[in-house]
Enzyme design. Structure first.
Site, mmCIF file in Angstrom:
data_model
loop_
_atom_site.group_PDB
_atom_site.id
_atom_site.type_symbol
_atom_site.label_atom_id
_atom_site.label_comp_id
_atom_site.label_asym_id
_atom_site.label_seq_id
_atom_site.Cartn_x
_atom_site.Cartn_y
_atom_site.Cartn_z
ATOM 1 N N PRO A 2 -92.703 -38.998 -7.712
ATOM 2 C CA PRO A 2 -93.790 -38.421 -6.926
ATOM 3 C C PRO A 2 -95.022 -39.320 -6.943
ATOM 4 C CG PRO A 2 -92.804 -36.780 -8.367
ATOM 5 C CD PRO A 2 -92.245 -38.105 -8.776
ATOM 6 N N GLU A 3 -95.592 -39.580 -5.786
ATOM 7 C CA GLU A 3 -96.789 -40.403 -5.669
ATOM 8 C C GLU A 3 -97.951 -39.527 -5.210
ATOM 9 O OE1 GLU A 3 -96.961 -43.348 -6.774
ATOM 10 O OE2 GLU A 3 -94.874 -43.902 -6.998
ATOM 11 N N HIS A 92 -83.298 -27.495 -16.881
ATOM 12 C CA HIS A 92 -84.449 -28.388 -16.725
ATOM 13 C C HIS A 92 -85.711 -27.670 -16.245
ATOM 14 C CE1 HIS A 92 -81.602 -31.515 -17.485
ATOM 15 N NE2 HIS A 92 -81.030 -31.426 -16.297
ATOM 16 N N ARG A 110 -85.780 -35.563 -16.195
ATOM 17 C CA ARG A 110 -85.881 -36.772 -17.019
ATOM 18 C C ARG A 110 -86.980 -36.696 -18.078
ATOM 19 N NH1 ARG A 110 -85.086 -41.909 -13.071
ATOM 20 N NH2 ARG A 110 -84.538 -42.852 -15.072
#
Length: 281
Positions: A2-3, A92, A110
């Site tokens: 994500p940016e 998750h 992650r």
């Protein structure tokens, strides 16, 4: 990963549903992230009103009455607003921030992101990770004059300079390729060879590309969805990213792909030709 557009879209989506609500606690199922999450998070936020959520680069700063949460989505993080009674947690789903009948659920396969608590005596903008960030792309601090000065001694390729986050924040890999294409700048040209005139074009291109991405919900490559669970569609209108071998939208030549610092770069060999003269025009 994500940016800036994806993080800003997440911020707006959460605020539209949660701002002004009082927290009813939290549930930390997993605390092991890049920075450990506080296991007593529920006690820290319970009973506190969420006043606002600010963004600095890719960091979100959640302002409560007596302290702040600082969060980062890492490489695979997503935050969604859900009804916990209708949406049971899945693998998750590591942290729930509860606000009555709505929950902000942090999902991160992650675990390269983080969520930490700062008490009211600590300034989030003084965190080491935040303090070192370059200017925001939509701020007055991001301009050709200051960018020229910032890059004057930077001999690495301009794309690598942009990705560093030191000269402007939030211009990730996709947005770098698109911005350089719109500005007609070769991604391999040394950053300190670019004139103020070329950098003015780049500043405008960065803002244009990021604004378009915000309008189209960001970019979904694998994991990203908004706070409402919607995918982003910016890549469908990308001019060069992911279009290796396809005709350039400007000249028709095949788009080229290369690897820079381990990241894929897409560009047009004609419109972004690599010559010293072209770099300095």
């Amino acid at each position: 990963m994500p940016e800036l557009p994806e993080v800003e879209i997440t911020r707006r989506g959460i605020l539209s549903r949660i701002k002004g609500r009082t927290s009813t606690g939290a549930l930390v199922r997993e605390a092991r992230f890049r920075k450990p999450a506080p296991k007593n998070l529920s006690n820290l936020i319970q009973g506190q009103e969420l006043l606002d959520i600010e963004r600095r680069g890719k960091y979100l700063i959640w302002r409560f009455e007596h302290g702040s949460i600082v969060s980062h989505l890492g490489m695979s993080g997503v935050m969604r607003v859900v009804n916990p009674l209708e949406t049971p947690p899945v693998k998750h789903d590591h942290i729930d921030l509860n606000f009555g009948d709505l929950t902000v659920r942090y999902h991160d396969p992650r675990r390269f992101g983080f969520l930490v608590w700062l008490d009211e005596s600590e300034n989030p903008y003084e965190m080491a990770e935040i303090r070192k960030l370059g200017p925001e792309p939509f701020s007055d601090d991001f301009n050709a004059k200051d960018l020229f000065a910032s890059l004057s001694k930077v001999s690495v390729p301009i794309k690598e300079a942009l990705l560093s986050g030191k000269h402007v924040v939030g211009v990730g890999n996709i947005y770098c390729s698109e911005s350089l294409f719109k500005a007609g700048i070769n991604p391999f040209v040394p950053a300190n060879l670019l004139s103020k005139k070329r950098l003015e074009k780049l500043v405008n291109a960065v803002r244009e590309v990021l604004e378009i991405s915000l309008q189209e919900g960001g970019s979904t490559l694998r994991d990203f969805v908004s706070a409402e669970g919607e995918k982003g569609y910016f890549t469908l209108s990308a001019c060069v990213y992911g279009r290796e071998g396809e005709p350039c939208v400007k000249c028709g030549r095949p788009i080229k792909r290369a690897v820079q610092a381990g990241r894929a770069t897409y560009y047009c060999s004609l419109g972004q030709r690599m010559t010293r003269g072209a770099a300095q025009k």
